[in-house]
Motif scaffolding. Structure first.
Motif, PDB file in Angstrom:
ATOM      1  N   ARG A  90       0.820  -1.211   0.000  1.00 26.18           N
ATOM      2  CA  ARG A  90       0.000   0.000   0.000  1.00 26.18           C
ATOM      3  C   ARG A  90       0.858   1.266   0.000  1.00 26.18           C
ATOM      4  O   ARG A  90       0.548   2.240  -0.699  1.00 26.18           O
ATOM      5  N   LEU A  91       1.948   1.256   0.761  1.00 22.99           N
ATOM      6  CA  LEU A  91       2.810   2.438   0.856  1.00 22.99           C
ATOM      7  C   LEU A  91       3.915   2.455  -0.190  1.00 22.99           C
ATOM      8  O   LEU A  91       4.627   3.443  -0.321  1.00 22.99           O
ATOM      9  N   GLY A  92       4.066   1.344  -0.917  1.00 27.22           N
ATOM     10  CA  GLY A  92       5.095   1.291  -1.946  1.00 27.22           C
ATOM     11  C   GLY A  92       6.498   1.194  -1.381  1.00 27.22           C
ATOM     12  O   GLY A  92       7.445   1.799  -1.912  1.00 27.22           O
ATOM     13  N   ILE A  93       6.666   0.427  -0.290  1.00 31.21           N
ATOM     14  CA  ILE A  93       7.977   0.267   0.324  1.00 31.21           C
ATOM     15  C   ILE A  93       8.776  -0.753  -0.490  1.00 31.21           C
ATOM     16  O   ILE A  93       8.388  -1.913  -0.600  1.00 31.21           O
ATOM     17  N   GLY A  94       9.878  -0.305  -1.061  1.00 30.45           N
ATOM     18  CA  GLY A  94      10.688  -1.170  -1.910  1.00 30.45           C
ATOM     19  C   GLY A  94      12.171  -0.946  -1.694  1.00 30.45           C
ATOM     20  O   GLY A  94      12.585  -0.257  -0.748  1.00 30.45           O
ATOM     21  N   PRO A  95      13.012  -1.505  -2.548  1.00 32.82           N
ATOM     22  CA  PRO A  95      14.466  -1.364  -2.404  1.00 32.82           C
ATOM     23  C   PRO A  95      14.902   0.092  -2.298  1.00 32.82           C
ATOM     24  O   PRO A  95      14.440   0.947  -3.056  1.00 32.82           O
ATOM     25  N   ASP A 120       9.179  -8.844  -0.017  1.00 26.16           N
ATOM     26  CA  ASP A 120       8.403  -9.977  -0.511  1.00 26.16           C
ATOM     27  C   ASP A 120       6.922  -9.635  -0.378  1.00 26.16           C
ATOM     28  O   ASP A 120       6.403  -9.585   0.742  1.00 26.16           O
ATOM     29  N   PRO A 121       6.212  -9.405  -1.481  1.00 29.70           N
ATOM     30  CA  PRO A 121       4.811  -9.004  -1.399  1.00 29.70           C
ATOM     31  C   PRO A 121       3.895 -10.114  -0.887  1.00 29.70           C
ATOM     32  O   PRO A 121       2.767  -9.836  -0.463  1.00 29.70           O
ATOM     33  N   VAL A 122       4.352 -11.353  -0.920  1.00 27.90           N
ATOM     34  CA  VAL A 122       3.516 -12.466  -0.451  1.00 27.90           C
ATOM     35  C   VAL A 122       3.587 -12.598   1.066  1.00 27.90           C
ATOM     36  O   VAL A 122       2.575 -12.608   1.766  1.00 27.90           O
ATOM     37  N   SER A 123       4.808 -12.672   1.612  1.00 35.43           N
ATOM     38  CA  SER A 123       4.970 -12.839   3.060  1.00 35.43           C
ATOM     39  C   SER A 123       4.973 -11.519   3.808  1.00 35.43           C
ATOM     40  O   SER A 123       4.786 -11.492   5.029  1.00 35.43           O
ATOM     41  N   ILE A 125       7.652  -9.664   4.146  1.00 33.79           N
ATOM     42  CA  ILE A 125       8.933  -9.577   4.839  1.00 33.79           C
ATOM     43  C   ILE A 125       9.883  -8.655   4.081  1.00 33.79           C
ATOM     44  O   ILE A 125       9.996  -8.745   2.855  1.00 33.79           O
ATOM     45  N   LEU A 126      10.534  -7.763   4.820  1.00 37.66           N
ATOM     46  CA  LEU A 126      11.518  -6.848   4.258  1.00 37.66           C
ATOM     47  C   LEU A 126      12.917  -7.314   4.646  1.00 37.66           C
ATOM     48  O   LEU A 126      13.175  -7.609   5.819  1.00 37.66           O
ATOM     49  N   ARG A 127      13.827  -7.375   3.686  1.00 37.13           N
ATOM     50  CA  ARG A 127      15.232  -7.655   3.969  1.00 37.13           C
ATOM     51  C   ARG A 127      15.964  -6.317   4.001  1.00 37.13           C
ATOM     52  O   ARG A 127      15.886  -5.541   3.042  1.00 37.13           O
ATOM     53  N   CYS A 128      16.677  -6.047   5.100  1.00 32.21           N
ATOM     54  CA  CYS A 128      17.212  -4.697   5.323  1.00 32.21           C
ATOM     55  C   CYS A 128      18.634  -4.721   5.868  1.00 32.21           C
ATOM     56  O   CYS A 128      19.124  -5.740   6.354  1.00 32.21           O
ATOM     57  N   HIS A 129      19.261  -3.544   5.789  1.00 31.09           N
ATOM     58  CA  HIS A 129      20.501  -3.247   6.519  1.00 31.09           C
ATOM     59  C   HIS A 129      20.184  -2.228   7.602  1.00 31.09           C
ATOM     60  O   HIS A 129      19.328  -1.353   7.416  1.00 31.09           O
ATOM     61  N   THR A 130      20.883  -2.306   8.713  1.00 30.97           N
ATOM     62  CA  THR A 130      20.822  -1.254   9.719  1.00 30.97           C
ATOM     63  C   THR A 130      21.743  -0.120   9.286  1.00 30.97           C
ATOM     64  O   THR A 130      22.918  -0.355   8.997  1.00 30.97           O
ATOM     65  N   VAL A 131      21.217   1.110   9.229  1.00 37.73           N
ATOM     66  CA  VAL A 131      22.018   2.219   8.709  1.00 37.73           C
ATOM     67  C   VAL A 131      22.170   3.369   9.696  1.00 37.73           C
ATOM     68  O   VAL A 131      23.033   4.223   9.526  1.00 37.73           O
ATOM     69  N   GLY A 132      21.370   3.439  10.736  1.00 37.77           N
ATOM     70  CA  GLY A 132      21.533   4.486  11.731  1.00 37.77           C
ATOM     71  C   GLY A 132      20.712   5.730  11.429  1.00 37.77           C
ATOM     72  O   GLY A 132      20.207   5.920  10.317  1.00 37.77           O
ATOM     73  N   PRO A 133      20.567   6.612  12.421  1.00 41.07           N
ATOM     74  CA  PRO A 133      19.689   7.783  12.296  1.00 41.07           C
ATOM     75  C   PRO A 133      20.135   8.803  11.255  1.00 41.07           C
ATOM     76  O   PRO A 133      19.314   9.565  10.749  1.00 41.07           O
ATOM     77  N   LEU A 134      21.424   8.859  10.924  1.00 43.79           N
ATOM     78  CA  LEU A 134      21.888   9.835   9.940  1.00 43.79           C
ATOM     79  C   LEU A 134      21.228   9.592   8.590  1.00 43.79           C
ATOM     80  O   LEU A 134      20.871  10.551   7.881  1.00 43.79           O
ATOM     81  N   ALA A 135      21.024   8.319   8.222  1.00 44.50           N
ATOM     82  CA  ALA A 135      20.373   7.999   6.947  1.00 44.50           C
ATOM     83  C   ALA A 135      18.937   8.501   6.933  1.00 44.50           C
ATOM     84  O   ALA A 135      18.440   8.971   5.903  1.00 44.50           O
ATOM     85  N   ALA A 136      18.256   8.417   8.075  1.00 43.43           N
ATOM     86  CA  ALA A 136      16.876   8.903   8.145  1.00 43.43           C
ATOM     87  C   ALA A 136      16.821  10.418   8.008  1.00 43.43           C
ATOM     88  O   ALA A 136      15.930  10.968   7.352  1.00 43.43           O
ATOM     89  N   ARG A 137      17.798  11.114   8.602  1.00 39.44           N
ATOM     90  CA  ARG A 137      17.809  12.579   8.515  1.00 39.44           C
ATOM     91  C   ARG A 137      18.089  13.049   7.090  1.00 39.44           C
ATOM     92  O   ARG A 137      17.618  14.114   6.683  1.00 39.44           O
ATOM     93  N   ARG A 138      18.840  12.255   6.346  1.00 37.79           N
ATOM     94  CA  ARG A 138      19.186  12.651   4.986  1.00 37.79           C
ATOM     95  C   ARG A 138      18.164  12.189   3.943  1.00 37.79           C
ATOM     96  O   ARG A 138      18.207  12.639   2.793  1.00 37.79           O
ATOM     97  N   SER A 139      17.289  11.286   4.318  1.00 39.40           N
ATOM     98  CA  SER A 139      16.330  10.747   3.352  1.00 39.40           C
ATOM     99  C   SER A 139      15.141  11.686   3.193  1.00 39.40           C
ATOM    100  O   SER A 139      14.594  12.187   4.183  1.00 39.40           O
ATOM    101  N   PRO A 140      14.718  11.928   1.948  1.00 42.15           N
ATOM    102  CA  PRO A 140      13.560  12.813   1.744  1.00 42.15           C
ATOM    103  C   PRO A 140      12.260  12.212   2.249  1.00 42.15           C
ATOM    104  O   PRO A 140      11.309  12.934   2.527  1.00 42.15           O
ATOM    105  N   LYS A 141      12.192  10.872   2.353  1.00 44.95           N
ATOM    106  CA  LYS A 141      10.978  10.228   2.833  1.00 44.95           C
ATOM    107  C   LYS A 141      11.350   9.036   3.690  1.00 44.95           C
ATOM    108  O   LYS A 141      12.192   8.217   3.321  1.00 44.95           O
ATOM    109  N   VAL A 142      10.715   8.946   4.851  1.00 40.94           N
ATOM    110  CA  VAL A 142      10.958   7.857   5.787  1.00 40.94           C
ATOM    111  C   VAL A 142       9.627   7.200   6.124  1.00 40.94           C
ATOM    112  O   VAL A 142       8.641   7.880   6.420  1.00 40.94           O
TER     113      VAL A 142
END
Length: 273
Positions: A90-95, A120-123, A125-142
């Motif tokens: 629904r939110l379009g969360i992808g790579p 995985d749209p069926v299960s 489940i998101l496969r991710c890396h931990t990146v820390g708060p700096l990545a969130a501050r620099r991202s235009p959308k979280v």
């Protein structure tokens, strides 16, 4: 005295690890004040490059191995699942997406910032890396998931005590864990590669589950087992129907395996974790 890096590899300073932060201080791209965990300003020498992992976590509990990133990656991979998996589509969360939230299962109080590798749209489940708060501050959308389930970890096992074995629960410490508290997980994949053991662990749990961490150990007839409880040694403990005693073995028939105690259940002759 010298300043030592905290070993949290949290990314809050803008680099992937404490080791890179130290190198940045040497080449002038980082200063001590960039580290949010620095407690005092001291002269830096070679001892700051020493590893901080000594085989026990913040609570003094031992672990089998440190779970480090796979070569060329910033952190161990995490598989997470929102409590409403349909939100991924629904939110379009992808790579490449940045998601934040707290892993309430297995009960971690720390807010995490993750970069999505794939979904995985069926299960759900998101496969991710931990990146820390700096990545969130620099991202235009979280994307704020608020809470999610920790499904699995995947990375390189840096052995401390025991090799990972498929189907067995292992105690491990994620190299970038800010709490520095050991996790446990059931080993579902072990690949021996040029860089070491590539592992994936599922059914992730944290502290408070120590009673489930007994290793699979063969118990021979007449053998005395030493068990230490949280409040001192217990005189008698039953494991899978087998009586085990701490201290001197009570009088009984020699070699009957019961140690003078009553035998409960089938007693397969082993203690299982």
């Amino acid at each position: 005295m010298v300043w030592e890096p905290p070993g949290k590899d949290c990314g809050a300073c803008g680099v992937r690890s404490c080791r890179e932060f130290v190198e940045g201080m040497r080449n002038g791209t980082r200063v001590l004040a960039d580290c949010p965990h620095q407690a005092r300003r001291l002269d830096l020498d070679e001892s700051a490059l020493l590893e901080v992992y000594d085989g026990t976590d913040l609570l003094g509990s031992e672990y089998d191995f440190i779970l480090r990133p796979l070569p060329g990656e910033p952190s161990a991979q995490r598989y997470i699942q929102p409590f409403r998996p349909e939100l991924i589509e629904r939110l379009g969360i992808g790579p490449g997406a940045i998601v934040i939230g707290r892993p309430v299962d297995p009960g971690c109080p720390v807010q995490h910032v993750l970069r999505v590798l794939d979904s995985d749209p069926v299960s759900g489940i998101l496969r991710c890396h931990t990146v820390g708060p700096l990545a969130a501050r620099r991202s235009p959308k979280v994307f704020d998931l608020r809470a999610y389930r920790e499904i699995a970890f995947e990375g390189r096992a840096d052995l401390v005590r025991n090799e990972p074995a498929i189907g067995f629960r292992a105690r491990f410490l994620p190299a970038n864990c800010m709490r520095q508290i050991a996790h446990t997980g059931v080993v579902q994949m072990v690949l021996k590669k040029s860089f070491g053991f590539h592992v994936r662990l599922e059914d992730i749990q944290m502290h408070g589950k120590r009673e489930n961490l007994l290793k699979e150990t063969k118990v021979k007839t007449g053998q005395v087992i030493s068990l230490e409880g949280p409040s001192g040694p217990d005189r008698a403990v039953v494991i899978n129907g087998v009586h085990a005693y701490v201290g001197d073995r009570p009088a009984g028939k020699k070699g009957d395996g019961s140690g003078g105690g009553k035998h409960h259940g089938g007693g397969k002759g082993h203690a299982g974790g």
